[in-house]
Write a protein that holds these residues in place. Structure first.
Motif, PDB file in Angstrom:
ATOM      1  N   HIS A  45       0.810  -1.217   0.000  1.00 18.98           N
ATOM      2  CA  HIS A  45       0.000   0.000   0.000  1.00 18.98           C
ATOM      3  C   HIS A  45       0.848   1.274   0.000  1.00 18.98           C
ATOM      4  CE1 HIS A  45      -3.967  -1.941   0.755  1.00 18.98           C
ATOM      5  NE2 HIS A  45      -3.171  -2.926   1.150  1.00 18.98           N
ATOM      6  N   VAL A  46       2.167   1.116  -0.046  1.00 24.96           N
ATOM      7  CA  VAL A  46       3.061   2.280  -0.035  1.00 24.96           C
ATOM      8  C   VAL A  46       3.404   2.687  -1.462  1.00 24.96           C
ATOM      9  CG1 VAL A  46       5.363   3.118   0.608  1.00 24.96           C
ATOM     10  CG2 VAL A  46       4.032   1.725   2.225  1.00 24.96           C
ATOM     11  N   PHE A  47       3.257   3.984  -1.742  1.00 21.79           N
ATOM     12  CA  PHE A  47       3.660   4.539  -3.044  1.00 21.79           C
ATOM     13  C   PHE A  47       5.123   4.939  -3.021  1.00 21.79           C
ATOM     14  CE2 PHE A  47       4.317   8.090  -5.949  1.00 21.79           C
ATOM     15  CZ  PHE A  47       3.758   7.624  -7.123  1.00 21.79           C
ATOM     16  N   GLY A  48       5.515   5.662  -1.964  1.00 23.06           N
ATOM     17  CA  GLY A  48       6.890   6.128  -1.906  1.00 23.06           C
ATOM     18  C   GLY A  48       7.183   6.881  -0.628  1.00 23.06           C
ATOM     19  N   TYR A  49       8.311   7.608  -0.647  1.00 21.61           N
ATOM     20  CA  TYR A  49       8.827   8.237   0.568  1.00 21.61           C
ATOM     21  C   TYR A  49       9.343   9.644   0.290  1.00 21.61           C
ATOM     22  CZ  TYR A  49       8.941   3.270   1.772  1.00 21.61           C
ATOM     23  OH  TYR A  49       8.602   1.961   1.971  1.00 21.61           O
ATOM     24  N   THR A  50       9.320  10.465   1.332  1.00 22.91           N
ATOM     25  CA  THR A  50       9.864  11.818   1.249  1.00 22.91           C
ATOM     26  C   THR A  50      10.351  12.248   2.624  1.00 22.91           C
ATOM     27  OG1 THR A  50       9.437  14.053   0.383  1.00 22.91           O
ATOM     28  CG2 THR A  50       7.681  13.033   1.712  1.00 22.91           C
ATOM     29  N   ILE A  51      10.958  13.428   2.706  1.00 21.37           N
ATOM     30  CA  ILE A  51      11.416  13.983   3.982  1.00 21.37           C
ATOM     31  C   ILE A  51      10.372  14.967   4.494  1.00 21.37           C
ATOM     32  CG2 ILE A  51      13.233  15.275   5.174  1.00 21.37           C
ATOM     33  CD1 ILE A  51      15.135  14.496   2.910  1.00 21.37           C
ATOM     34  N   ILE A  52      10.120  14.917   5.793  1.00 19.39           N
ATOM     35  CA  ILE A  52       9.182  15.845   6.429  1.00 19.39           C
ATOM     36  C   ILE A  52       9.861  16.478   7.648  1.00 19.39           C
ATOM     37  CG2 ILE A  52       7.094  15.921   7.895  1.00 19.39           C
ATOM     38  CD1 ILE A  52       5.802  13.975   5.942  1.00 19.39           C
ATOM     39  N   ASN A  53       9.648  17.777   7.800  1.00 18.30           N
ATOM     40  CA  ASN A  53      10.053  18.480   9.022  1.00 18.30           C
ATOM     41  C   ASN A  53       8.782  18.795   9.797  1.00 18.30           C
ATOM     42  OD1 ASN A  53      11.180  20.015  11.030  1.00 18.30           O
ATOM     43  ND2 ASN A  53      12.232  21.454   9.671  1.00 18.30           N
ATOM     44  N   ASP A  54       8.571  18.050  10.875  1.00 18.98           N
ATOM     45  CA  ASP A  54       7.371  18.238  11.700  1.00 18.98           C
ATOM     46  C   ASP A  54       7.616  19.408  12.657  1.00 18.98           C
ATOM     47  OD1 ASP A  54       5.046  18.032  13.170  1.00 18.98           O
ATOM     48  OD2 ASP A  54       5.664  16.236  14.269  1.00 18.98           O
ATOM     49  N   VAL A  55       7.618  20.609  12.100  1.00 17.11           N
ATOM     50  CA  VAL A  55       7.879  21.816  12.896  1.00 17.11           C
ATOM     51  C   VAL A  55       6.774  21.983  13.936  1.00 17.11           C
ATOM     52  CG1 VAL A  55       8.260  24.307  12.818  1.00 17.11           C
ATOM     53  CG2 VAL A  55       9.067  22.862  10.936  1.00 17.11           C
ATOM     54  N   THR A  56       7.167  22.375  15.152  1.00 17.93           N
ATOM     55  CA  THR A  56       6.245  22.386  16.289  1.00 17.93           C
ATOM     56  C   THR A  56       6.433  23.621  17.153  1.00 17.93           C
ATOM     57  OG1 THR A  56       6.428  19.958  16.383  1.00 17.93           O
ATOM     58  CG2 THR A  56       5.463  21.056  18.306  1.00 17.93           C
ATOM     59  N   ALA A  57       5.322  24.227  17.555  1.00 19.39           N
ATOM     60  CA  ALA A  57       5.351  25.285  18.572  1.00 19.39           C
ATOM     61  C   ALA A  57       5.187  24.605  19.927  1.00 19.39           C
ATOM     62  CB  ALA A  57       4.243  26.297  18.327  1.00 19.39           C
ATOM     63  N   ARG A  58       6.278  24.438  20.649  1.00 16.78           N
ATOM     64  CA  ARG A  58       6.265  23.609  21.861  1.00 16.78           C
ATOM     65  C   ARG A  58       5.333  24.143  22.949  1.00 16.78           C
ATOM     66  NH1 ARG A  58       7.787  18.760  20.161  1.00 16.78           N
ATOM     67  NH2 ARG A  58       9.911  18.742  19.345  1.00 16.78           N
ATOM     68  N   ASP A  59       5.350  25.449  23.184  1.00 18.83           N
ATOM     69  CA  ASP A  59       4.507  25.977  24.254  1.00 18.83           C
ATOM     70  C   ASP A  59       3.026  25.813  23.928  1.00 18.83           C
ATOM     71  OD1 ASP A  59       6.779  26.627  25.598  1.00 18.83           O
ATOM     72  OD2 ASP A  59       6.495  28.800  25.536  1.00 18.83           O
ATOM     73  N   ILE A  60       2.672  25.961  22.671  1.00 20.42           N
ATOM     74  CA  ILE A  60       1.271  25.769  22.266  1.00 20.42           C
ATOM     75  C   ILE A  60       0.914  24.290  22.401  1.00 20.42           C
ATOM     76  CG2 ILE A  60      -0.384  25.975  20.366  1.00 20.42           C
ATOM     77  CD1 ILE A  60       1.260  28.347  19.348  1.00 20.42           C
ATOM     78  N   GLN A  61       1.822  23.431  22.018  1.00 20.20           N
ATOM     79  CA  GLN A  61       1.620  21.989  22.182  1.00 20.20           C
ATOM     80  C   GLN A  61       1.336  21.649  23.647  1.00 20.20           C
ATOM     81  OE1 GLN A  61       5.184  19.697  21.549  1.00 20.20           O
ATOM     82  NE2 GLN A  61       4.076  17.819  21.098  1.00 20.20           N
ATOM     83  N   ARG A  62       2.110  22.241  24.548  1.00 17.91           N
ATOM     84  CA  ARG A  62       1.948  21.972  25.979  1.00 17.91           C
ATOM     85  C   ARG A  62       0.678  22.603  26.535  1.00 17.91           C
ATOM     86  NH1 ARG A  62       5.870  25.503  29.137  1.00 17.91           N
ATOM     87  NH2 ARG A  62       4.308  26.975  28.360  1.00 17.91           N
ATOM     88  N   ASP A  63       0.448  23.878  26.212  1.00 19.65           N
ATOM     89  CA  ASP A  63      -0.635  24.618  26.855  1.00 19.65           C
ATOM     90  C   ASP A  63      -2.010  24.083  26.505  1.00 19.65           C
ATOM     91  OD1 ASP A  63       1.337  26.163  27.938  1.00 19.65           O
ATOM     92  OD2 ASP A  63       0.993  27.910  26.658  1.00 19.65           O
ATOM     93  N   HIS A  64      -2.159  23.519  25.298  1.00 16.47           N
ATOM     94  CA  HIS A  64      -3.480  23.039  24.888  1.00 16.47           C
ATOM     95  C   HIS A  64      -3.701  21.565  25.197  1.00 16.47           C
ATOM     96  CE1 HIS A  64      -5.067  26.642  22.887  1.00 16.47           C
ATOM     97  NE2 HIS A  64      -3.783  26.935  22.719  1.00 16.47           N
ATOM     98  N   ASN A  65      -2.716  20.945  25.868  1.00 18.83           N
ATOM     99  CA  ASN A  65      -2.879  19.561  26.323  1.00 18.83           C
ATOM    100  C   ASN A  65      -3.158  18.580  25.194  1.00 18.83           C
ATOM    101  OD1 ASN A  65      -2.214  19.017  28.908  1.00 18.83           O
ATOM    102  ND2 ASN A  65      -4.276  19.108  29.743  1.00 18.83           N
ATOM    103  N   GLN A  66      -2.798  18.934  24.008  1.00 17.77           N
ATOM    104  CA  GLN A  66      -2.846  18.040  22.853  1.00 17.77           C
ATOM    105  C   GLN A  66      -1.884  18.618  21.827  1.00 17.77           C
ATOM    106  OE1 GLN A  66      -4.531  19.494  19.817  1.00 17.77           O
ATOM    107  NE2 GLN A  66      -4.188  21.262  21.133  1.00 17.77           N
ATOM    108  N   TRP A  67      -1.736  17.936  20.696  1.00 14.88           N
ATOM    109  CA  TRP A  67      -0.638  18.312  19.806  1.00 14.88           C
ATOM    110  C   TRP A  67      -1.077  18.995  18.515  1.00 14.88           C
ATOM    111  CZ3 TRP A  67       2.760  13.242  20.134  1.00 14.88           C
ATOM    112  CH2 TRP A  67       3.174  13.082  21.464  1.00 14.88           C
ATOM    113  N   PHE A  68      -2.352  18.991  18.197  1.00 15.19           N
ATOM    114  CA  PHE A  68      -2.785  19.470  16.881  1.00 15.19           C
ATOM    115  C   PHE A  68      -2.465  20.944  16.646  1.00 15.19           C
ATOM    116  CE2 PHE A  68      -6.026  21.263  14.015  1.00 15.19           C
ATOM    117  CZ  PHE A  68      -5.738  20.533  12.874  1.00 15.19           C
ATOM    118  N   LEU A  69      -2.834  21.829  17.578  1.00 14.73           N
ATOM    119  CA  LEU A  69      -2.624  23.259  17.359  1.00 14.73           C
ATOM    120  C   LEU A  69      -1.141  23.615  17.288  1.00 14.73           C
ATOM    121  CD1 LEU A  69      -5.378  24.920  19.594  1.00 14.73           C
ATOM    122  CD2 LEU A  69      -5.372  24.606  17.113  1.00 14.73           C
TER     123      LEU A  69
END
Length: 298
Positions: A167-191
């Motif tokens: 089911h895999v087509f292929g691969y690429t590089i991703i940079n999962d850039v994250t705002a750490r304080d927002i990640q922490r303050d909202h108690n989940q990771w989406f925002l």
């Protein structure tokens, strides 16, 4: 093949890298009947790749452009759905994240028992060379995460591990850039993960036959030339077949879905004090056989 989406004369074009990645065959100029959208190519299946390969082989000089004369975009500039992401999927990173105190949702442990899945919005995607808009992060805690991106090419639900790579087509590089304080303050990771422009991707999408055994690949991050992250894909806690099995148990995977498989030790939050990205920084990600993804911070 190494497929790219590029911009020329203000239009998005689909291309194939050739000549040691120094040149691109413009697929539309090679054969006008072929799709000009990466999602359409992925959805069309292996038969379409064979058509593209024949067109590239027969392409004349007019269908070729020098890579350095065009702007590369993310290979999938407009994902059909949210990017599926995996948290804490390297033991070393899970440990550094736990020690950092940024335990969003109390999920951080030295080794999760099950894959931790979250998503990033499609509007996060930018291409190589584009600026990471850290100025949009009001918390000023922008962090980097190098990840292997897996692109799904065949629809499926309830996919067993033994059939996962079908089911895999292929691969690429991703940079999962994250705002750490927002990640922490909202108690989940989406925002904290979904600020516009917070998912650099590229420089190309390599079909799985180009890569071989992904477990042998090394991933790396440099910030201003300093090596911050380095690990091998074989170090994943939950490998790609396990991730595909886990996700497809609850939802149907469709062609064009993208799975970011997780990052390794060395992210900014793991330092004391944290080494967050700042304006003017250059972030350079590399994965064996998948090229180099470089972005400056704005």
């Amino acid at each position: 093949m190494r497929l790219v989406t590029f911009s020329r004369q203000r239009r998005h074009r689909l291309g194939v890298l050739i000549d040691g990645d120094r040149a691109i065959v413009d697929v539309a100029k090679a054969d006008r009947t072929l799709p000009q959208d990466m999602n359409a190519v992925i959805a069309a299946g292996p038969g379409m790749l064979r058509k593209i390969a024949r067109a590239v082989k027969a392409a004349g000089p007019r269908a070729r452009v020098a890579r350095n004369t065009v702007t590369l975009l993310a290979p999938v500039p407009e994902p059909r759905r949210n990017i599926l992401c995996v948290g804490l999927n390297y033991r070393t990173h899970a440990n550094e994240f736990d020690k950092s105190g940024f335990d969003a949702g109390k999920a951080a442990v030295s080794e999760p028992k099950f894959p931790i899945i979250f998503t990033k919005a499609p509007g996060t995607v930018i291409g190589p060379g584009a600026s990471i808009p850290a100025h949009l992060d009001y918390s000023r805690s922008t962090d980097y995460e190098v990840e292997l991106g897996v692109v799904i090419g065949k629809k499926g639900r309830g996919i067993p591990k033994s059939k996962a790579f079908d089911h895999v087509f292929g691969y690429t590089i991703i940079n999962d850039v994250t705002a750490r304080d927002i990640q922490r303050d909202h108690n989940q990771w989406f925002l904290g993960k979904s600020i516009d422009g917070f998912c650099p991707m590229g420089p190309y999408l390599a079909t799985k036959d180009e890569i071989g055994d992904i477990r042998t690949l090394w991933i790396e991050t440099k910030v201003n030339g300093e090596v911050r992250q380095r690990a091998q894909v074989s170090d994943l806690i939950f490998d790609v077949p396990t991730l595909i099995k886990t996700i497809s148990r609850v939802m149907t995977l469709i062609p064009g879905d993208i799975i970011a498989t997780g990052t390794c030790q060395g992210v900014g939050i793991g330092f004391d004090p944290p080494k967050y990205l700042k304006k003017g920084d250059t972030v350079t990600l590399s994965i064996d056989k998948l090229g180099v993804l470089e972005n400056k911070v704005a």
